[in-house]
Design a protein around this motif. Structure first.
Motif, short mmCIF file in Angstrom:
data_model
loop_
_atom_site.label_atom_id
_atom_site.label_comp_id
_atom_site.label_asym_id
_atom_site.label_seq_id
_atom_site.Cartn_x
_atom_site.Cartn_y
_atom_site.Cartn_z
N LEU A 33 -36.18 56.19 -2.17
CA LEU A 33 -36.16 56.01 -0.72
C LEU A 33 -35.21 54.90 -0.30
O LEU A 33 -34.46 55.04 0.67
N ALA A 52 -31.50 56.07 -0.77
CA ALA A 52 -31.07 57.03 0.26
C ALA A 52 -30.87 56.35 1.61
O ALA A 52 -29.91 56.64 2.33
N SER A 53 -31.77 55.45 1.97
CA SER A 53 -31.66 54.80 3.28
C SER A 53 -30.42 53.91 3.35
O SER A 53 -29.68 53.93 4.35
N CYS A 65 -27.23 56.04 3.68
CA CYS A 65 -27.04 56.56 5.04
C CYS A 65 -26.46 55.49 5.95
O CYS A 65 -25.51 55.76 6.72
N LEU A 114 -35.94 57.03 6.78
CA LEU A 114 -36.14 56.70 5.37
C LEU A 114 -36.66 55.27 5.20
O LEU A 114 -37.47 55.00 4.32
#
Length: 543
Positions: free
Chosen positions: A203, A206-207, A210, A237
């Motif tokens: 998590l 991915a955050s 982005c 996220l």
């Protein structure tokens, strides 16, 4: 050499050399940006990814690597990180294009993530509490030196050899650190085992991806729905990550929320992020300005910043010692404020035709400030952390700082591009009058389309405008394009630099909430148990 095995200061030297190597690569690339753009035929967007792919992987995996150090031993992870970092550096130097260089930089970031948290854990195991402040002062001084030495050393390498040598230089250093690691450092590990929070790792990775991708590529994609979708994805996220971490607080989360009950740790972690935003964000436009606007060679640009490095090296040890005698919060506040003032002075003095001696005084002021930042910041952040959370605190504190580096580089890069688009267009319109009427429209349009095509350092947007023209007219177009870029960059740099300088002043203000440390020899203070170090040393003896 055997007599030095286990010597704490020899261990600190080895750790500091490895730590220095990883932090050096955060700033050494900046000075080579123009050379890399030319040598790889890359855009500024791509070179920003060369910088941020390293920092992003480093930031995301620091806490995970800290947990792995507890599982497999800090020395083992440190050695693995050094080996991977060294091999990835060799690959970076051999990379034939920007895409592969970005990939190899990510591997460098993985190696740095493996070794960096182990340095603090081994220091905790090696030095008793009463001497740890001095050791952490040296460790913090190395951080400051690496930050400001990167442009100078990088400039020397780019000028004397080639930009690829900013990576090749790590190979012999890495080999030496690897040899010293197994010669000097005993195997240290905690007796209890840890479980990796793989969901939290996924998590957070991915955050951060982005957010960083949106900041770097937003201007090129005109901040359309795709970019705002990434921003929204980051927010979703991040919330999911915090909820997931909240549910794991009774087991072993990636981020123990209990750490933030310590006001000093929480506030100084925020200061660490702001420092990274300020310093990383400041050097990115400055190194481009020195080479592409003033025409300095990479070496000359590095020498302009050399006084900052030299003064910082002198000041930092005294700042570390004073952090134990006085309150480190005041030293840190002064360091941040002085660095910010020196930075504002330098930006104000930066013009299209500024001569290098003008930068000497503000560089010295910035060096004084830099010397008072890293040692007290690291010492005060860890001072009140419960021993059983020391490893997690070290990883989290480093992670927050590196996330600040990601955000600082990406945000300042995005802001610089946005400002350049505006100011280059204004300059192109104003200066097109010096060109023949038949080429004026195409000339202005070349700069107006800069955002969609990817900005190129040095006014490359006008290249298409000169194609197919008579030699004399083409030369005139290129000369005017150079003037457009130089004046446009100076005008764009000033508002861009407001962000990193403001971040440093905000960091100084946040220090006001830090609790004052009364000193190691306060009345009634006696020797305290140090279970964190005892547990590690016990594990070492058992191994």
């Amino acid at each position: 050499m055997r007599t030095w095995h286990g010597n704490p200061w020899a261990i600190l030297l080895t750790l500091s050399l490895g730590f220095f190597m990883t932090l050096l690569d955060l700033t050494i690339v900046n000075i080579a940006i123009p050379s890399m753009i030319e040598g790889l035929d890359a855009s500024l967007d791509e070179v920003l990814w060369v910088i941020n792919s390293y920092v992003l992987v480093l930031a995301v995996l620091l806490i995970t690597a800290g947990r792995l150090g507890d599982l497999r031993g800090q020395r083992t992870l440190f050695a693995a990180g050094v080996a991977l970092f060294t091999l990835a550096s060799l690959a970076c130097g051999l990379a034939p294009n920007a895409a592969l260089l970005i990939a190899f930089r990510a591997l460098q970031g993985l190696g740095a993530a493996l070794l960096m948290p182990q340095t603090m854990a081994i220091i905790v195991a090696t030095f008793p509490a009463e001497r740890r402040g001095t050791a952490m002062g040296v460790w913090g001084s190395v951080a400051g030196l690496a930050t400001v030495a990167g442009p100078t050393l990088g400039g020397l390498l780019v000028t004397v050899a080639d930009w690829r040598w900013i990576f090749f230089i790590n190979v012999p250093i890495g080999a030496l650190v690897l040899f010293l690691t197994f010669t000097l450092i005993p195997d240290t590990r905690l007796e209890r085992r840890h479980k990796l929070d793989l969901t939290g790792v996924a998590l957070s990775t991915a955050s951060l991806f982005c957010l960083t991708f949106a900041l770097i590529e937003g201007e090129r994609f005109s901040w359309d729905g795709r970019i705002w979708g990434l921003v929204a994805g980051f927010a979703v996220l991040l919330v999911a990550f915090l909820v997931q971490q909240g549910r794991r607080q009774q087991t072993e989360p990636l981020v123990p929320f209990a750490l933030f009950r310590d006001r000093n740790f929480a506030s100084l972690s925020a200061v660490g992020a702001l420092v990274s935003v300020g310093i990383m964000g400041f050097f990115l436009p400055l190194t481009i300005y020195l080479q592409s606007v003033l025409g300095f060679s990479a070496l000359e640009a590095g020498l302009v910043l050399a006084p900052m490095s030299l003064v910082s090296v002198v000041v930092a040890p005294f700042a570390g010692q004073l952090s134990d005698r006085l309150s480190g919060k005041y030293i840190l506040m002064a360091g941040l404020s002085v660095f910010a003032v020196g930075g504002a002075w330098l930006v104000a003095a930066a013009g299209v035709d500024t001569h290098w001696p003008v930068f000497m005084a503000p560089a010295v002021v910035m060096g004084i400030g830099m010397g008072g930042i890293f040692a007290p910041m690291a010492t005060e952040a860890m001072r009140g952390v419960p021993p059983q959370l020391a490893g997690a605190a070290a990883g989290l504190n480093n992670t927050i700082r590196q996330v600040g580096s990601v955000i600082g580089s990406a945000a300042v890069g995005a802001l610089l591009q946005a400002q350049l688009v505006s100011h280059l267009h204004e300059q192109a319109v104003a200066r097109a009058a010096a060109l023949p009427p038949a080429v004026r429209g195409r000339f202005v349009q070349g700069f107006a389309d800069a955002a969609s095509s990817g900005l190129e350092v040095g006014g490359g947007q006008a290249g298409a405008s000169s194609q197919g023209l008579p030699a004399g007219v083409a030369q005139q177009v290129q000369a005017v394009a150079g003037e457009v870029f130089r004046h446009g960059f100076v005008e764009a740099q000033r508002p861009t630099m407001v962000l990193p300088i403001a971040a440093l002043f905000v960091g100084a203000a946040v220090c006001l909430v830090v609790r004052r440390h009364v000193g190691a020899k306060a009345p009634g203070a006696g020797p305290q148990a140090d279970p964190a170090a005892d547990a590690v040393r016990a594990g070492s003896q058992a191994a």
